[in-house]
Write a protein that holds these residues in place. Sequence first.
Motif, PDB file in Angstrom:
ATOM      1  N   THR A 212     -13.929  -6.574   1.557  1.00  0.00           N
ATOM      2  CA  THR A 212     -13.549  -5.228   1.913  1.00  0.00           C
ATOM      3  C   THR A 212     -13.812  -4.329   0.695  1.00  0.00           C
ATOM      4  O   THR A 212     -14.484  -4.754  -0.252  1.00  0.00           O
ATOM      5  CB  THR A 212     -12.075  -5.182   2.357  1.00  0.00           C
ATOM      6  OG1 THR A 212     -11.711  -3.836   2.682  1.00  0.00           O
ATOM      7  CG2 THR A 212     -11.123  -5.718   1.303  1.00  0.00           C
ATOM      8  N   THR A 213     -13.323  -3.112   0.730  1.00  0.00           N
ATOM      9  CA  THR A 213     -13.436  -2.218  -0.431  1.00  0.00           C
ATOM     10  C   THR A 213     -12.089  -1.577  -0.719  1.00  0.00           C
ATOM     11  O   THR A 213     -11.222  -1.506   0.160  1.00  0.00           O
ATOM     12  CB  THR A 213     -14.459  -1.087  -0.188  1.00  0.00           C
ATOM     13  OG1 THR A 213     -13.977  -0.244   0.868  1.00  0.00           O
ATOM     14  CG2 THR A 213     -15.833  -1.637   0.155  1.00  0.00           C
ATOM     15  N   ILE A 214     -11.922  -1.101  -1.924  1.00  0.00           N
ATOM     16  CA  ILE A 214     -10.697  -0.378  -2.271  1.00  0.00           C
ATOM     17  C   ILE A 214     -10.546   0.852  -1.381  1.00  0.00           C
ATOM     18  O   ILE A 214      -9.446   1.152  -0.904  1.00  0.00           O
ATOM     19  CB  ILE A 214     -10.699   0.013  -3.760  1.00  0.00           C
ATOM     20  CG1 ILE A 214     -10.632  -1.248  -4.654  1.00  0.00           C
ATOM     21  CG2 ILE A 214      -9.547   0.960  -4.074  1.00  0.00           C
ATOM     22  CD1 ILE A 214      -9.353  -2.066  -4.520  1.00  0.00           C
ATOM     23  N   ALA A 215     -11.638   1.535  -1.096  1.00  0.00           N
ATOM     24  CA  ALA A 215     -11.561   2.725  -0.237  1.00  0.00           C
ATOM     25  C   ALA A 215     -11.027   2.381   1.142  1.00  0.00           C
ATOM     26  O   ALA A 215     -10.169   3.089   1.690  1.00  0.00           O
ATOM     27  CB  ALA A 215     -12.931   3.382  -0.128  1.00  0.00           C
ATOM     28  N   ALA A 216     -11.514   1.283   1.716  1.00  0.00           N
ATOM     29  CA  ALA A 216     -11.050   0.880   3.046  1.00  0.00           C
ATOM     30  C   ALA A 216      -9.567   0.534   3.024  1.00  0.00           C
ATOM     31  O   ALA A 216      -8.821   0.853   3.966  1.00  0.00           O
ATOM     32  CB  ALA A 216     -11.866  -0.306   3.540  1.00  0.00           C
ATOM     33  N   GLU A 217      -9.124  -0.092   1.951  1.00  0.00           N
ATOM     34  CA  GLU A 217      -7.707  -0.462   1.860  1.00  0.00           C
ATOM     35  C   GLU A 217      -6.823   0.762   1.624  1.00  0.00           C
ATOM     36  O   GLU A 217      -5.713   0.842   2.162  1.00  0.00           O
ATOM     37  CB  GLU A 217      -7.500  -1.514   0.771  1.00  0.00           C
ATOM     38  CG  GLU A 217      -8.270  -2.803   1.024  1.00  0.00           C
ATOM     39  CD  GLU A 217      -8.171  -3.264   2.475  1.00  0.00           C
ATOM     40  OE1 GLU A 217      -7.040  -3.436   2.970  1.00  0.00           O
ATOM     41  OE2 GLU A 217      -9.220  -3.438   3.113  1.00  0.00           O
ATOM     42  N   LEU A 218      -7.292   1.703   0.852  1.00  0.00           N
ATOM     43  CA  LEU A 218      -6.521   2.933   0.652  1.00  0.00           C
ATOM     44  C   LEU A 218      -6.309   3.663   1.972  1.00  0.00           C
ATOM     45  O   LEU A 218      -5.290   4.329   2.170  1.00  0.00           O
ATOM     46  CB  LEU A 218      -7.233   3.844  -0.342  1.00  0.00           C
ATOM     47  CG  LEU A 218      -7.168   3.420  -1.819  1.00  0.00           C
ATOM     48  CD1 LEU A 218      -8.131   4.254  -2.649  1.00  0.00           C
ATOM     49  CD2 LEU A 218      -5.744   3.554  -2.356  1.00  0.00           C
ATOM     50  N   ALA A 219      -7.247   3.518   2.888  1.00  0.00           N
ATOM     51  CA  ALA A 219      -7.153   4.214   4.172  1.00  0.00           C
ATOM     52  C   ALA A 219      -6.355   3.447   5.216  1.00  0.00           C
ATOM     53  O   ALA A 219      -5.758   4.062   6.112  1.00  0.00           O
ATOM     54  CB  ALA A 219      -8.557   4.491   4.710  1.00  0.00           C
ATOM     55  N   THR A 220      -6.317   2.099   5.119  1.00  0.00           N
ATOM     56  CA  THR A 220      -5.811   1.315   6.250  1.00  0.00           C
ATOM     57  C   THR A 220      -4.813   0.219   5.891  1.00  0.00           C
ATOM     58  O   THR A 220      -4.283  -0.428   6.798  1.00  0.00           O
ATOM     59  CB  THR A 220      -6.981   0.652   6.997  1.00  0.00           C
ATOM     60  OG1 THR A 220      -7.653  -0.265   6.105  1.00  0.00           O
ATOM     61  CG2 THR A 220      -7.974   1.680   7.523  1.00  0.00           C
ATOM     62  N   ASN A 221      -4.552  -0.025   4.631  1.00  0.00           N
ATOM     63  CA  ASN A 221      -3.684  -1.136   4.240  1.00  0.00           C
ATOM     64  C   ASN A 221      -2.245  -0.646   4.053  1.00  0.00           C
ATOM     65  O   ASN A 221      -1.964   0.116   3.125  1.00  0.00           O
ATOM     66  CB  ASN A 221      -4.197  -1.762   2.937  1.00  0.00           C
ATOM     67  CG  ASN A 221      -3.477  -3.040   2.572  1.00  0.00           C
ATOM     68  OD1 ASN A 221      -2.262  -3.133   2.668  1.00  0.00           O
ATOM     69  ND2 ASN A 221      -4.227  -4.032   2.127  1.00  0.00           N
ATOM     70  N   PRO A 222      -1.306  -1.049   4.913  1.00  0.00           N
ATOM     71  CA  PRO A 222       0.059  -0.511   4.824  1.00  0.00           C
ATOM     72  C   PRO A 222       0.802  -0.921   3.559  1.00  0.00           C
ATOM     73  O   PRO A 222       1.789  -0.273   3.201  1.00  0.00           O
ATOM     74  CB  PRO A 222       0.746  -1.078   6.070  1.00  0.00           C
ATOM     75  CG  PRO A 222      -0.048  -2.273   6.451  1.00  0.00           C
ATOM     76  CD  PRO A 222      -1.457  -1.974   6.055  1.00  0.00           C
ATOM     77  N   PHE A 223       0.335  -1.944   2.877  1.00  0.00           N
ATOM     78  CA  PHE A 223       0.975  -2.368   1.628  1.00  0.00           C
ATOM     79  C   PHE A 223       0.437  -1.575   0.449  1.00  0.00           C
ATOM     80  O   PHE A 223       1.195  -1.124  -0.409  1.00  0.00           O
ATOM     81  CB  PHE A 223       0.787  -3.877   1.433  1.00  0.00           C
ATOM     82  CG  PHE A 223       1.381  -4.664   2.556  1.00  0.00           C
ATOM     83  CD1 PHE A 223       2.742  -4.921   2.603  1.00  0.00           C
ATOM     84  CD2 PHE A 223       0.593  -5.109   3.602  1.00  0.00           C
ATOM     85  CE1 PHE A 223       3.308  -5.619   3.656  1.00  0.00           C
ATOM     86  CE2 PHE A 223       1.140  -5.810   4.663  1.00  0.00           C
ATOM     87  CZ  PHE A 223       2.508  -6.064   4.692  1.00  0.00           C
ATOM     88  N   MET A 224      -0.863  -1.353   0.403  1.00  0.00           N
ATOM     89  CA  MET A 224      -1.426  -0.501  -0.644  1.00  0.00           C
ATOM     90  C   MET A 224      -0.984   0.948  -0.448  1.00  0.00           C
ATOM     91  O   MET A 224      -0.830   1.695  -1.414  1.00  0.00           O
ATOM     92  CB  MET A 224      -2.949  -0.608  -0.664  1.00  0.00           C
ATOM     93  CG  MET A 224      -3.591   0.184  -1.782  1.00  0.00           C
ATOM     94  SD  MET A 224      -5.357  -0.156  -1.984  1.00  0.00           S
ATOM     95  CE  MET A 224      -5.292  -1.602  -3.057  1.00  0.00           C
TER      96      MET A 224
END
Length: 244
Positions: A212-224
């Motif tokens: 994945t990417t940090i950008a994708a996680e910033l947008a969709t990861n409820p923990f991040m």
Amino acid sequence: MAALEIVRIPALSDNYIWLVHDPESAETMVVDPAQAEPVLAEADRRGWPITAIWNTHWHPDHTGGNAGIKAATGCEVIAPAGEAARIPTADRLVGEGDTVSLGSHVASVMDVPAHTAGHIAYHFAADGIVFVGDTLFAMGCGRLFEGTAEQMFVNMQRLSQLPPETRVYCAHEYTQSNGRYAKVAEPDNAAITERMAEVDRARAAGEATVPTTIAAELATNPFMRAASVEILAQRRAAKDVFSG
């Protein structure tokens, strides 16, 4: 500097082992080998002699292949200093502030405890790559087996500061189940709904969903995306019993 070549090797029920090759030096390392056999077979098929194993933490589904690969290749095993007693195959112990290299590619070691007490990650800043073990997943984070929500919150904040294009190599195919919980945690987040449609399509086709990417996680990861330790703790507890 030639780009690293990274190969995904499925293992066990949902693990991914990462085989990483530097074409300039011909050095090859393995991140978190759950098993030896598929790694040795893939490296042999590609003609890549394995020179090192890099472990992120001690769990057997991340170190189970260490002994077999080391016996077959004579490679060096690099492992977290905080978990030396639980990784008897380790040759070199590393922690926060240390660097490790694959040819001319240099990775900084990050201490990211919580899933296990001595968990580390390896960040290749110049390559835009981070190997995170079981700390950060696509739309998820690791269970708090040996650490606290406070530690995991710090980890999420640290990782969120990496450049958004950084590719994140985690060790499990958990994205679909993580995404189902993410939709419950943030029901109004359209980015999660959109991403899950793509994840469901990929899994139905038998395709992997990581890196994945940090950008994708910033947008969709409820923990991040958790704004506080308390929110992360509540979400982690809810995910632990989630069956949706």
